[in-house]
Design a protein around this motif. Sequence first.
Motif, PDB file in Angstrom:
ATOM      1  N   SER A   4       0.820  -1.204   0.000  1.00  0.00           N
ATOM      2  CA  SER A   4       0.000   0.000   0.000  1.00  0.00           C
ATOM      3  C   SER A   4       0.858   1.261   0.000  1.00  0.00           C
ATOM      4  N   THR A   6      -4.380   5.527 -10.004  1.00  0.00           N
ATOM      5  CA  THR A   6      -4.489   4.204  -9.397  1.00  0.00           C
ATOM      6  C   THR A   6      -5.933   3.815  -9.088  1.00  0.00           C
ATOM      7  N   THR A  32      -5.536  -2.650  -7.613  1.00  0.00           N
ATOM      8  CA  THR A  32      -5.048  -3.208  -6.357  1.00  0.00           C
ATOM      9  C   THR A  32      -3.689  -2.580  -6.046  1.00  0.00           C
ATOM     10  N   ASP A  33      -3.235  -2.746  -4.822  1.00  0.00           N
ATOM     11  CA  ASP A  33      -1.917  -2.216  -4.462  1.00  0.00           C
ATOM     12  C   ASP A  33      -0.819  -2.809  -5.335  1.00  0.00           C
ATOM     13  N   ARG A  34      -0.930  -4.089  -5.651  1.00  0.00           N
ATOM     14  CA  ARG A  34       0.082  -4.734  -6.494  1.00  0.00           C
ATOM     15  C   ARG A  34       0.059  -4.163  -7.900  1.00  0.00           C
ATOM     16  N   GLU A  35      -1.139  -3.945  -8.423  1.00  0.00           N
ATOM     17  CA  GLU A  35      -1.252  -3.360  -9.763  1.00  0.00           C
ATOM     18  C   GLU A  35      -0.695  -1.935  -9.783  1.00  0.00           C
TER      19      GLU A  35
END
Length: 439
Positions: free
Chosen positions: A344, A357, A361-364
């Motif tokens: 995050s 964003t 997702t945080d990963r994306e």
Amino acid sequence: MSYERSVSAPNHSLDPETVWHIDMPEIRFGRDSTEELAFQLRDLGVDEDARGLVVTDENLVDIGHADRVAGEIEDDGLSVDVYDGSEREPSVEAVTDCIEFVREEAGESGYDFYVGLGGGSCMDTAKVTRAVIANGGEPLDYVAEPTGEGEPLTESGAPLILMPTTAGTGAEISPVAILSVPEKEIKEGISSNHVRADAAVLDPTLTTTLPPDLTAKTAMDALGHAIEGYTTHEYDSLLRPTDPADRPVYAGRTPLTEMFSEKAIDLLSSNVRTAVHNGDDLEARENMLQGALFGAIAGLTAGATLCHAMAYPVGNKYHTTHGETIAVLTPASTIDYNSASDPSRFADVAEMFGVDTDGMTDREATDALKAQYIQLQRDLNVLPSGLEELAGITEEDVDWLAEQTVETQKRLLRTNPRPVTEDDVRDVFLDALNNWEET
């Protein structure tokens, strides 16, 4: 908080840190702040009959910056000499040459004040020279064992003002000076608040002569400070020293350093393209210098991380510039490897870079940050695509680099947000061989 979660300097209790502090030179920032240099010297207590030394390099003498700075000092009635022998990525031997110059020209007690003018190499040369003159001996006396004797500095010495001509290294506010030890193919730092300058004068007009490639390279170092400072260990995940005097200079991120990181990332990422492609744009230069200062306040207080730790063995063995080394290592180290520590937080960095964003997702978002960072490098058109293009580094070279990182850079790795092994570092080096394919 478990012991495994925490990292610390050797002497500590098993209690988490609860205190943070920040040390900083006096800072004078703005266009033509060079004109206030003599005032700054007086403010530091320099007497009317004082004799000082400007530590710089031949290029800055040729450009005229050294004459400009010396002229401001002499116009106020002070006497000043100029040492122009600083070298890029200064070795112990090169800094020793400056120290010997001081002892020959001004005696064992040295000059009444010092001014370091230039990039990080000139400023680090000035920092070490001032410190060694004040404390006696030679530079290796104050480098950590086993390379040096590991003696502590106890005196700061005569007033020291640092004046950067690049926007990136942060040496003007840093408590660390980096020296190369060529015979061992390593770099070592002298780390102490007695190394830190008394004041920094940051004048954007001194940076407009910086060519595009060096503008880009130093900017990547500044971005590294800002991103690493924002994503390193929080200060209260470290262990508290038994004696406050033993608290390391890299002491983890705090609410204050986070604010500086955020502003630095914004200023640097939004101005670097203009500064590189239109170096006479003084507004962009001013924003870059301010962003570099803020990034240094953040990263060089909170602590640099894996990327900087990996950069030193590369730079020392292959004689690459520090900024371009940071540039090619950041995607694999700071973003890919360290993002697992707190996805995050890296998603927040993506937003600071201008990534939309929403819905990610945080990963994306972290993947988008990596893509945006690499696109920035490509847009600057002067940075290498990876370690292979940078210095011809191949898979066969990474074992030694990984070993050197883990064995010689513990002071940086102690604040890395994710534990690292030698195998981990080897994998990161492999990932950094090529960040993109040329088309």
